[in-house]
Design an enzyme around this catalytic site. Structure first.
Site, mmCIF file in Angstrom:
data_model
loop_
_atom_site.group_PDB
_atom_site.id
_atom_site.type_symbol
_atom_site.label_atom_id
_atom_site.label_comp_id
_atom_site.label_asym_id
_atom_site.label_seq_id
_atom_site.Cartn_x
_atom_site.Cartn_y
_atom_site.Cartn_z
ATOM 1 N N SER A 187 1.159 3.594 -22.219
ATOM 2 C CA SER A 187 0.512 2.452 -21.592
ATOM 3 C C SER A 187 1.073 2.256 -20.187
ATOM 4 C CB SER A 187 0.683 1.207 -22.473
ATOM 5 O OG SER A 187 -0.225 0.200 -22.091
ATOM 6 N N HIS A 202 -3.248 1.533 -30.257
ATOM 7 C CA HIS A 202 -2.724 1.823 -28.924
ATOM 8 C C HIS A 202 -1.255 2.234 -29.038
ATOM 9 C CE1 HIS A 202 -2.290 1.794 -24.669
ATOM 10 N NE2 HIS A 202 -1.625 0.654 -24.591
#
Length: 406
Positions: free
Chosen positions: A217, A351
């Site tokens: 991320s 994620h």
């Protein structure tokens, strides 16, 4: 799952053998590296053109072009990445399979000190030392046996809470809170100082020719930036870096304009301090950027890189990630090492979760580039889940791929 392999994708990007002669090689005044130039193009800029529009024809040419791109990226979005300071020292201790590396860096009367834990493999230390993976904020991917892991507290070097983090962190304690460097540039500086001291710390038993970097991320954006600007990194593995990482600004804007809900430049500069304040001046007119993130990734070439994206999260800009890395791939191809660049884009996971069925793709890069084993790294795939937005290479790429002479 439908995969589109690179051999199909790059049909629109022919490879042209160019003449051996290079006007740039004949120039004796060096390489011009301005921080900004006049430019305007909605398409992805040609990485194989110098700032003055002449073609890159050789690896020597590329060395200059790489410097130009690095300077432009700092000038427009990353801020100034300072060189090694005069003071860089360290201490190292180890107890069993756990070590601790402490780095002190800065100037006389103005230094900062930070520590990183290191986890070592079990077994006999290789003659040249252990390969090492630097993990931004901790490990989020699996690793094979035989690789040490250093956990890098990048947020201590450059804080990344929100916009109030501007100029906060140990890097800025040294270089000033008004330094132009973004948080991500500050993180690169910290990685470089870690490598500096490992090169002169034989007790750590780290093979500094086999150092990889990873993050997920926001930290994936940082890992990509580190691989691009620190040439001693042997393998770069950004994971789900999304906007500002392995996606392109122009393509993310296209996705947003097409009705997808993605993070684009205008939003990301309001969220955090990953980019310099100067980037605010360009986010509403991305076409004036004389580069895009295909060229940021290309700074890594010919060194290896594999990036991972997750189509379950629309805001990661799935079309932009695929298109941007498709445009980056010719840089490795031009150098004759296309299998040094990989990309994998799937869904059906959270994620920053790494699906176990992707382990073979990741381990192939670890095996080949850190562990010295035979492995097939011709890996470039997507599930093509672009939320109805269509990827058309000819819409974005109007340049051809040279074969760079030696």
């Amino acid at each position: 799952m439908a995969f589109r392999w690179l051999s199909f994708l790059l049909l629109a990007l022919p490879v042209l053998a160019l003449p051996q002669t290079s006007s740039k090689e004949a120039q004796s005044f060096g390489c011009s590296t301005p921080a900004n130039i006049p430019f305007n193009d909605d398409k992805l800029p040609d990485p194989f053109l110098f700032n003055d529009g002449t073609p890159v024809r050789s690896l020597t040419d590329w060395s200059c072009r790489r410097q130009q791109l690095a300077s432009l990226i700092q000038g427009y979005e990353a801020g100034t990445l300072p060189p090694k300071p005069p003071i860089v020292t360290s201490t190292f201790s180890q107890n069993g399979l756990t070590g601790n590396l402490t780095v002190t860096a800065g100037f006389p009367g103005n230094t900062t000190t930070f520590s990183s834990p290191v986890t070592f493999p079990n077994g006999t230390v290789p003659t040249e030392g252990w390969p090492l993976l630097i993990a931004y904020s901790g490990l989020s991917i699996p690793i094979p046996d035989g690789i040490a892991v250093l956990t890098y507290d990048n947020s201590a070097i450059g804080e990344q809470n929100d916009q109030t983090s501007r100029g906060v962190g140990q890097f800025f304690d040294v270089y000033g809170h008004n330094a132009t460097a973004s948080a991500m540039s500050a993180w690169v500086w910290g990685v470089s100082r870690i490598i500096d001291v490992l090169e002169v710390t034989p007790a750590a038993h780290v093979n500094t020719a086999k150092i990889a970097v990873t993050g997920c991320s926001r930290d994936g954006k940082g890992a990509l930036m580190a691989g691009a600007f620190e040439e001693r990194i042997a393998l770069t593995i950004p994971q789900e870096s999304g906007s500002g990482g392995d996606t392109c600004w122009r393509l993310s804007k296209f996705e947003q304009d097409s009705g997808d809900v993605v993070q684009q430049a205008t939003e990301i500069v309001q969220e955090n301090v990953w980019f310099s304040t100067n980037f605010d001046n360009f986010v509403f007119n991305i076409s004036v950027l004389p580069y895009d993130h295909h060229s940021l990734a290309g700074l890594i070439a010919p060194r290896p890189m594999i990036s991972y994206e997750n189509t379950d999260f629309e805001w990661l800009s799935p079309l932009s990630g695929f298109g941007c890395m498709t445009a980056a791939h010719p840089i490795w191809e031009a150098m004759g090492v296309p299998d040094n660049h990989g990309f994998v884009q799937v869904g059906n996971h959270s994620h920053c979760e790494f699906p176990s069925d992707l382990n073979p793709t990741l381990f192939a890069f670890f095996d080949k580039f850190l562990l010295g084993k035979e492995a097939n790294t011709t890996i470039f795939e997507t599930n093509e889940v672009f939320n109805g937005t269509v990827w058309n290479p000819s819409q974005w790429i109007n340049w051809t791929t040279p074969t760079l002479s030696h």
